[in-house]
Motif scaffolding. Structure first.
Motif: not given
Length: 146
Positions: A1-8, A10-14, A51-53, A135-145
């Motif tokens: 199944x394709x990942x819903x954009x709302x979870x992307x 978190x999937x990037x952090x995974x 990132x994990x915390x 929207x809330x996930x996206x707002x809170x998610x730390x993005x790390x390269x």
């Protein structure tokens, strides 16, 4: 199944978490010296703090409450707590064994979330709830390269 954009986010952090496991395991396989064990432990601790915390917090404060009672959630919460304990142990007494326990648990945990939890979330939550949660996930998610 394709990942819903709302979870992307978190999937990037995974993805980053799995990369941490693979790269650190490779490094330890090539050099198991105490110096490299300490270096890889520091890498895990840094990634946890950066990132994990954040990831655990988002899941526990945003995603899990939106899910309602799903049997998998208490198990995932227990795994969060177990990883926190392992990180604390790595801070005080880093060892190759502790690192491997952390990598094994993190890898298993991520695969369970991707393959079980996220699939259940995408099927169970109404589109509007997924959108608001995303929207809330996206707002809170730390993005790390990496």
């Amino acid at each position: 199944m394709l990942r819903d954009p709302s979870l992307v986010p978190l999937s990037h952090q995974h993805h980053n978490g799995l990369a941490l496991c693979v790269l650190s395991r490779r490094s330890l396989a090539a050099d198991s010296s105490p110096k490299n064990v300490a270096k890889q432990a520091r890498r895990v601790i840094d990634r946890y703090e950066l990132e994990l915390a954040n990831h655990f917090e988002i899941e526990e404060q945003v995603l899990f409450p939106a899910c309602g009672p799903m049997p998998i959630i208490p198990e995932l919460l227990a795994e969060h707590r177990a990883m926190e304990v392992l990180v604390a142990e790595l801070r005080s007494a880093p060892s190759a064994g502790l690192l491997e326990r952390f990598f094994a648990l993190l890898s298993k945990h991520i695969r369970r979330e991707e393959n079980e939890l996220f699939e259940q979330v995408q099927q169970a939550l109404p589109p509007e709830v997924l959108r608001r949660t995303g929207s809330e996930i996206d707002r809170r998610a730390v993005r790390i390269c990496l």
